[in-house]
Motif scaffolding. Structure first.
Motif, short mmCIF file in Angstrom:
data_model
loop_
_atom_site.label_atom_id
_atom_site.label_comp_id
_atom_site.label_asym_id
_atom_site.label_seq_id
_atom_site.Cartn_x
_atom_site.Cartn_y
_atom_site.Cartn_z
N LEU A 1 32.03 50.06 40.72
CA LEU A 1 32.18 48.64 40.96
C LEU A 1 31.22 48.41 42.22
O LEU A 1 30.31 47.34 42.02
CB LEU A 1 33.55 48.31 41.51
CG LEU A 1 34.82 48.51 40.55
CD1 LEU A 1 35.93 48.04 41.14
CD2 LEU A 1 34.47 47.51 39.24
N ARG B 1 37.65 38.96 40.50
CA ARG B 1 38.50 39.72 39.32
C ARG B 1 38.78 41.27 39.58
O ARG B 1 39.83 41.93 39.28
CB ARG B 1 38.06 39.47 37.94
CG ARG B 1 38.51 37.89 37.49
CD ARG B 1 37.84 37.69 36.16
NE ARG B 1 38.10 36.32 36.03
CZ ARG B 1 37.21 35.68 35.11
NH1 ARG B 1 36.46 36.26 34.34
NH2 ARG B 1 37.49 34.36 34.89
N ASN B 2 37.57 41.98 40.09
CA ASN B 2 37.55 43.43 40.16
C ASN B 2 37.58 43.95 41.34
O ASN B 2 38.37 44.46 41.90
CB ASN B 2 36.75 43.87 39.29
CG ASN B 2 36.86 43.52 37.63
OD1 ASN B 2 36.39 42.58 37.15
ND2 ASN B 2 37.56 44.24 37.05
N ARG C 1 39.99 45.61 44.46
CA ARG C 1 39.88 47.19 44.63
C ARG C 1 39.89 47.30 46.18
O ARG C 1 40.32 48.31 46.92
CB ARG C 1 38.65 47.46 44.08
CG ARG C 1 38.36 48.92 44.31
CD ARG C 1 38.95 50.00 43.39
NE ARG C 1 38.76 51.21 43.60
CZ ARG C 1 39.51 51.92 44.39
NH1 ARG C 1 40.71 51.32 44.82
NH2 ARG C 1 39.36 53.32 44.66
#
Ligand SMILES: [Fe+2]
Ligand SMILES: [Fe+2]
Length: 155
Positions: free
Chosen positions: A77, A118-119, A123
């Motif tokens: 990511l 969203r990601n 995280r």
């Protein structure tokens, strides 16, 4: 404006970055409107340049300084986010084919922000400790209020 990013449960320390994402989505939307309406590309480009310098670049720098270091260098990511920052910076600085650059910025800035919301941010929120969150929050205390761009070609 359609399909806004939903404010998912965001730790308050990260809310400053999320607020800036809302502004970034608006930049993208305004460029899209300008392109659709056939506005002179120079007018759109001036707005894009100002937005990048005033808000988007400082936002990228803040993320790279306070958020991304919380993830390992080989984190997928993180790698993706950094690559997208570089790519977007190149597009904003591209003076060879402005039409192409603006079309790509409009699309890719929007996608980048949605990916982070969203990601990546979820995280980071999972792994950050209190001290790290406090530093992120501190960073946003200095952010100035949003200035307006006078030439509203998107209206
Ligand atoms: Fe980013
Ligand atoms: Fe971001």
């Amino acid at each position: 404006m359609e399909d806004k990013v939903k404010p998912i449960k965001r730790h308050k320390a990260i809310q400053g970055f999320s607020r800036e994402h809302h502004f970034g989505l608006l930049v993208s939307w305004k460029i899209r409107q300008g392109l659709k309406k056939g506005v002179d590309l120079k007018r759109i480009k001036r707005f894009a340049d100002w937005s990048f310098k005033t808000y988007i670049k400082p936002h990228f720098d803040g993320e790279e300084k306070f958020m991304f270091p919380l993830l390992d260098d080989d984190d997928k990511l993180k790698k993706r986010a950094i690559a997208e920052h570089r790519r977007l910076e190149r597009l904003f600085n591209d003076k060879t084919d402005i039409n192409r650059a603006l079309n790509l910025i409009e699309e890719e800035l929007d996608a980048h922000i949605r990916f982070e919301e969203r990601n990546l941010f979820n995280r980071i929120q999972e792994i950050a400790n209190e001290e790290q969150l406090r530093q992120i929050e501190e960073f946003h205390k200095e952010i100035k209020e949003t200035e307006e761009w006078k030439d509203k070609f998107w209206e």
